[in-house]
Scaffold this motif. Structure first.
Motif, PDB file in Angstrom:
ATOM      1  N   SER A 157       0.853  -1.351   0.024  1.00 57.15           N
ATOM      2  CA  SER A 157       0.120  -0.183   0.210  1.00 57.15           C
ATOM      3  C   SER A 157       0.684   1.180   0.137  1.00 57.15           C
ATOM      4  CB  SER A 157      -0.736  -0.187   1.259  1.00 57.15           C
ATOM      5  OG  SER A 157      -1.553   1.161   1.150  1.00 57.15           O
ATOM      6  N   GLN A 158       1.040   2.623  -0.995  1.00 58.57           N
ATOM      7  CA  GLN A 158       0.898   3.727  -0.911  1.00 58.57           C
ATOM      8  C   GLN A 158      -0.349   4.412   0.013  1.00 58.57           C
ATOM      9  OE1 GLN A 158       2.174   4.436  -4.721  1.00 58.57           O
ATOM     10  NE2 GLN A 158       4.431   4.474  -4.830  1.00 58.57           N
ATOM     11  N   LYS A 159       0.229   4.786   1.393  1.00 56.82           N
ATOM     12  CA  LYS A 159      -0.431   5.817   1.962  1.00 56.82           C
ATOM     13  C   LYS A 159      -1.006   6.920   1.060  1.00 56.82           C
ATOM     14  CE  LYS A 159      -0.699   2.033   5.123  1.00 56.82           C
ATOM     15  NZ  LYS A 159      -2.627   1.998   5.053  1.00 56.82           N
ATOM     16  N   THR A 160      -1.991   7.344   1.474  1.00 51.18           N
ATOM     17  CA  THR A 160      -2.776   8.947   1.023  1.00 51.18           C
ATOM     18  C   THR A 160      -3.399   9.697   1.773  1.00 51.18           C
ATOM     19  OG1 THR A 160      -4.834   8.222  -0.486  1.00 51.18           O
ATOM     20  CG2 THR A 160      -2.581   7.207  -1.669  1.00 51.18           C
ATOM     21  N   SER A 161      -3.338  10.480   1.468  1.00 53.72           N
ATOM     22  CA  SER A 161      -4.392  11.315   2.218  1.00 53.72           C
ATOM     23  C   SER A 161      -5.631  12.142   1.777  1.00 53.72           C
ATOM     24  CB  SER A 161      -3.912  12.924   2.647  1.00 53.72           C
ATOM     25  OG  SER A 161      -4.013  13.485   1.875  1.00 53.72           O
ATOM     26  N   PHE A 162      -5.979  10.495   0.770  1.00 54.28           N
ATOM     27  CA  PHE A 162      -6.903  11.051   0.403  1.00 54.28           C
ATOM     28  C   PHE A 162      -8.080   9.810   0.287  1.00 54.28           C
ATOM     29  CE2 PHE A 162      -4.442  11.795  -3.456  1.00 54.28           C
ATOM     30  CZ  PHE A 162      -4.185  12.615  -3.061  1.00 54.28           C
ATOM     31  N   THR A 163      -9.014  10.069   1.869  1.00 52.17           N
ATOM     32  CA  THR A 163      -9.479   9.342   2.674  1.00 52.17           C
ATOM     33  C   THR A 163     -10.916   8.467   2.047  1.00 52.17           C
ATOM     34  OG1 THR A 163     -10.140  10.025   4.768  1.00 52.17           O
ATOM     35  CG2 THR A 163      -7.795   8.226   4.345  1.00 52.17           C
ATOM     36  N   ASP A 164     -11.279  10.223   1.631  1.00 51.11           N
ATOM     37  CA  ASP A 164     -12.908  10.021   1.278  1.00 51.11           C
ATOM     38  C   ASP A 164     -12.768   9.766  -0.645  1.00 51.11           C
ATOM     39  OD1 ASP A 164     -11.083  12.064   0.482  1.00 51.11           O
ATOM     40  OD2 ASP A 164     -13.075  13.542   0.782  1.00 51.11           O
ATOM     41  N   GLU A 165     -11.880   9.927  -1.050  1.00 54.61           N
ATOM     42  CA  GLU A 165     -11.584  10.095  -3.050  1.00 54.61           C
ATOM     43  C   GLU A 165     -12.230   8.233  -3.039  1.00 54.61           C
ATOM     44  OE1 GLU A 165     -11.247  11.266  -4.944  1.00 54.61           O
ATOM     45  OE2 GLU A 165      -9.987  13.160  -4.695  1.00 54.61           O
ATOM     46  N   GLU A 166     -12.558   8.367  -3.700  1.00 52.90           N
ATOM     47  CA  GLU A 166     -13.175   6.999  -5.460  1.00 52.90           C
ATOM     48  C   GLU A 166     -12.612   7.190  -6.350  1.00 52.90           C
ATOM     49  OE1 GLU A 166     -17.111   6.436  -5.204  1.00 52.90           O
ATOM     50  OE2 GLU A 166     -17.718   6.069  -2.910  1.00 52.90           O
ATOM     51  N   PHE A 167     -11.256   6.260  -6.204  1.00 55.88           N
ATOM     52  CA  PHE A 167     -10.217   6.453  -7.033  1.00 55.88           C
ATOM     53  C   PHE A 167     -10.880   5.832  -8.653  1.00 55.88           C
ATOM     54  CE2 PHE A 167      -6.844   7.605  -4.685  1.00 55.88           C
ATOM     55  CZ  PHE A 167      -6.294   9.168  -5.051  1.00 55.88           C
ATOM     56  N   LYS A 168     -10.988   6.584  -9.892  1.00 51.48           N
ATOM     57  CA  LYS A 168     -11.582   5.820 -11.268  1.00 51.48           C
ATOM     58  C   LYS A 168     -10.128   5.338 -11.779  1.00 51.48           C
ATOM     59  CE  LYS A 168     -15.902   5.543  -9.128  1.00 51.48           C
ATOM     60  NZ  LYS A 168     -16.983   6.740  -9.572  1.00 51.48           N
ATOM     61  N   ALA A 169      -9.326   6.183 -11.717  1.00 49.62           N
ATOM     62  CA  ALA A 169      -8.163   6.025 -12.880  1.00 49.62           C
ATOM     63  C   ALA A 169      -6.773   6.007 -12.450  1.00 49.62           C
ATOM     64  CB  ALA A 169      -8.738   6.626 -13.845  1.00 49.62           C
ATOM     65  N   ILE A 170      -5.945   5.285 -12.941  1.00 49.52           N
ATOM     66  CA  ILE A 170      -4.466   5.624 -12.865  1.00 49.52           C
ATOM     67  C   ILE A 170      -4.078   5.865 -13.746  1.00 49.52           C
ATOM     68  CG2 ILE A 170      -4.581   3.163 -11.971  1.00 49.52           C
ATOM     69  CD1 ILE A 170      -2.062   4.685  -9.833  1.00 49.52           C
ATOM     70  N   TYR A 171      -2.874   5.912 -14.460  1.00 53.48           N
ATOM     71  CA  TYR A 171      -1.881   5.677 -15.520  1.00 53.48           C
ATOM     72  C   TYR A 171      -0.481   6.836 -15.251  1.00 53.48           C
ATOM     73  CZ  TYR A 171      -0.266   5.062 -19.965  1.00 53.48           C
ATOM     74  OH  TYR A 171       0.058   4.592 -21.291  1.00 53.48           O
ATOM     75  N   PHE A 172       0.401   5.733 -15.176  1.00 55.73           N
ATOM     76  CA  PHE A 172       1.854   5.670 -14.631  1.00 55.73           C
ATOM     77  C   PHE A 172       2.591   6.672 -16.424  1.00 55.73           C
ATOM     78  CE2 PHE A 172       1.096   5.571 -10.912  1.00 55.73           C
ATOM     79  CZ  PHE A 172       1.681   6.396 -10.018  1.00 55.73           C
ATOM     80  N   ILE A 173       3.187   6.761 -16.985  1.00 52.56           N
ATOM     81  CA  ILE A 173       4.147   7.153 -17.770  1.00 52.56           C
ATOM     82  C   ILE A 173       5.521   6.385 -17.805  1.00 52.56           C
ATOM     83  CG2 ILE A 173       4.854   9.621 -17.434  1.00 52.56           C
ATOM     84  CD1 ILE A 173       4.092   7.828 -20.902  1.00 52.56           C
ATOM     85  N   SER A 174       6.200   6.612 -16.684  1.00 53.12           N
ATOM     86  CA  SER A 174       7.494   5.990 -16.382  1.00 53.12           C
ATOM     87  C   SER A 174       7.550   5.654 -14.423  1.00 53.12           C
ATOM     88  CB  SER A 174       8.380   7.420 -16.150  1.00 53.12           C
ATOM     89  OG  SER A 174       7.859   8.150 -15.537  1.00 53.12           O
ATOM     90  N   ASP A 175       8.278   5.232 -13.684  1.00 45.20           N
ATOM     91  CA  ASP A 175       8.479   4.964 -13.039  1.00 45.20           C
ATOM     92  C   ASP A 175       7.881   6.295 -11.764  1.00 45.20           C
ATOM     93  OD1 ASP A 175       8.948   2.525 -14.417  1.00 45.20           O
ATOM     94  OD2 ASP A 175      11.136   2.300 -13.173  1.00 45.20           O
TER      95      ASP A 175
ATOM     96  N   LYS B   7     -12.449  13.128  -7.269  1.00 43.31           N
ATOM     97  CA  LYS B   7     -13.274  14.012  -7.687  1.00 43.31           C
ATOM     98  C   LYS B   7     -12.357  15.060  -8.214  1.00 43.31           C
ATOM     99  CE  LYS B   7     -15.255  13.248  -3.365  1.00 43.31           C
ATOM    100  NZ  LYS B   7     -16.012  13.939  -1.944  1.00 43.31           N
ATOM    101  N   SER B   8     -11.123  15.106  -8.184  1.00 46.01           N
ATOM    102  CA  SER B   8      -9.315  16.319  -9.053  1.00 46.01           C
ATOM    103  C   SER B   8      -8.629  14.561  -9.994  1.00 46.01           C
ATOM    104  CB  SER B   8      -9.128  16.748  -8.194  1.00 46.01           C
ATOM    105  OG  SER B   8     -10.100  17.117  -7.595  1.00 46.01           O
ATOM    106  N   ILE B   9      -8.433  15.387 -10.885  1.00 45.33           N
ATOM    107  CA  ILE B   9      -6.608  14.634 -11.069  1.00 45.33           C
ATOM    108  C   ILE B   9      -5.133  14.985 -10.497  1.00 45.33           C
ATOM    109  CG2 ILE B   9      -5.712  14.419 -13.156  1.00 45.33           C
ATOM    110  CD1 ILE B   9      -7.907  14.971 -15.331  1.00 45.33           C
ATOM    111  N   TYR B  10      -4.443  14.078  -9.804  1.00 44.79           N
ATOM    112  CA  TYR B  10      -3.967  14.549  -9.379  1.00 44.79           C
ATOM    113  C   TYR B  10      -2.476  13.848  -9.936  1.00 44.79           C
ATOM    114  CZ  TYR B  10      -6.954  15.277  -5.684  1.00 44.79           C
ATOM    115  OH  TYR B  10      -8.331  15.500  -4.631  1.00 44.79           O
ATOM    116  N   LYS B  11      -1.158  14.241  -9.670  1.00 43.52           N
ATOM    117  CA  LYS B  11      -0.129  13.983 -10.239  1.00 43.52           C
ATOM    118  C   LYS B  11       0.703  13.739  -9.698  1.00 43.52           C
ATOM    119  CE  LYS B  11       3.427  15.522 -14.067  1.00 43.52           C
ATOM    120  NZ  LYS B  11       3.782  16.563 -14.290  1.00 43.52           N
ATOM    121  N   THR B  12       1.729  12.946  -9.386  1.00 43.62           N
ATOM    122  CA  THR B  12       2.660  12.944  -8.964  1.00 43.62           C
ATOM    123  C   THR B  12       4.226  12.955  -9.414  1.00 43.62           C
ATOM    124  OG1 THR B  12       3.836  10.987  -7.256  1.00 43.62           O
ATOM    125  CG2 THR B  12       2.555  10.229  -9.405  1.00 43.62           C
TER     126      THR B  12
END
Length: 211
Positions: free
Chosen positions: A95-113, A121-126
């Motif tokens: 698990s990668q811990k986040t503070s988004f406990t109320d988020e219902e994540f629907k999508a994820i995409y990584f272009i690199s490591d 509810k929003s788009i977030y970037k790492t």
């Protein structure tokens, strides 16, 4: 799962073990891919999707999407802000811990490591492999259902009746309407210009000019 080897002219049906409800499929090459289910399972295929093996299962998770940056490094997201990460091709997930406990994540995409995006509810970037995230685009609740990036600058987000496009890695987004009844569920691009979007009831559209 439906598979095509002629650009979508015809499709073959492939079944998976346990008859679980599949939410996402992602292939890093012609042979190696993963699927995630609503029952908290991750399956892997090493022969183009014709056979699948269970890698992970935990009913506490409701997986919505899976992505890999290469054959070893991948992520999957679930409701309640859960992100799971693997560095050995899915043999182990943590698990990668986040503070988004109320988020219902629907999508994820990584272009690199290191560089990736998630959407709820929003788009977030790492830019550090998911250790921290910054908000980029706030949309209506649950509206972003799919993400796809061609490179670190050109990307697309889909949901409801719109596709959003960014040319600067997500700092700015423009909205484009899509002729799919009841909204877009998933989007994928094979190049800068060639892309596909799907909705419910078999609705399927294609672009050859980058959307």
């Amino acid at each position: 799962i439906y598979n095509t080897d002629n650009g979508g002219i015809s499709w073959n049906i492939i079944t998976i073990p346990n008859n679980e409800y599949i939410n996402s499929v992602y292939f890093v090459n012609r042979n190696t891919g993963w699927i995630v289910t609503t029952d908290g399972s991750v399956f892997i295929s090493n022969n183009g999707g014709f056979n699948w093996a269970l890698q992970f299962s935990d009913e506490d998770f409701y997986f919505t999407e899976v992505t890999f940056s290469d054959e070893n490094t991948g992520w999957t997201v679930s409701f309640y802000g859960n992100i799971l990460h693997t560095t050995n091709g899915g043999q182990n997930w943590y698990s990668q811990k986040t503070s988004f406990t109320d988020e219902e994540f629907k999508a994820i995409y990584f272009i690199s490591d290191n560089t990736g995006w998630i959407a709820g509810k929003s788009i977030y970037k790492t830019t550090n492999g998911g250790l921290s995230w910054e908000s980029q685009l706030t949309a209506s609740p649950g509206s972003i259902l799919s993400l796809w990036f061609v490179n670190e600058n050109l990307g697309f987000a889909a949901g409801n009746d719109s596709i959003y496009r960014t040319l600067d890695g997500g700092q700015n987004w423009t909205s484009h309407s899509v002729p799919i009844p009841y909204g877009v569920y998933s989007i994928s691009f094979g190049s800068h210009s060639l892309g596909f979007a799907v909705g419910i009831e078999g609705n399927f559209v294609k672009t050859t000019n980058g959307g």
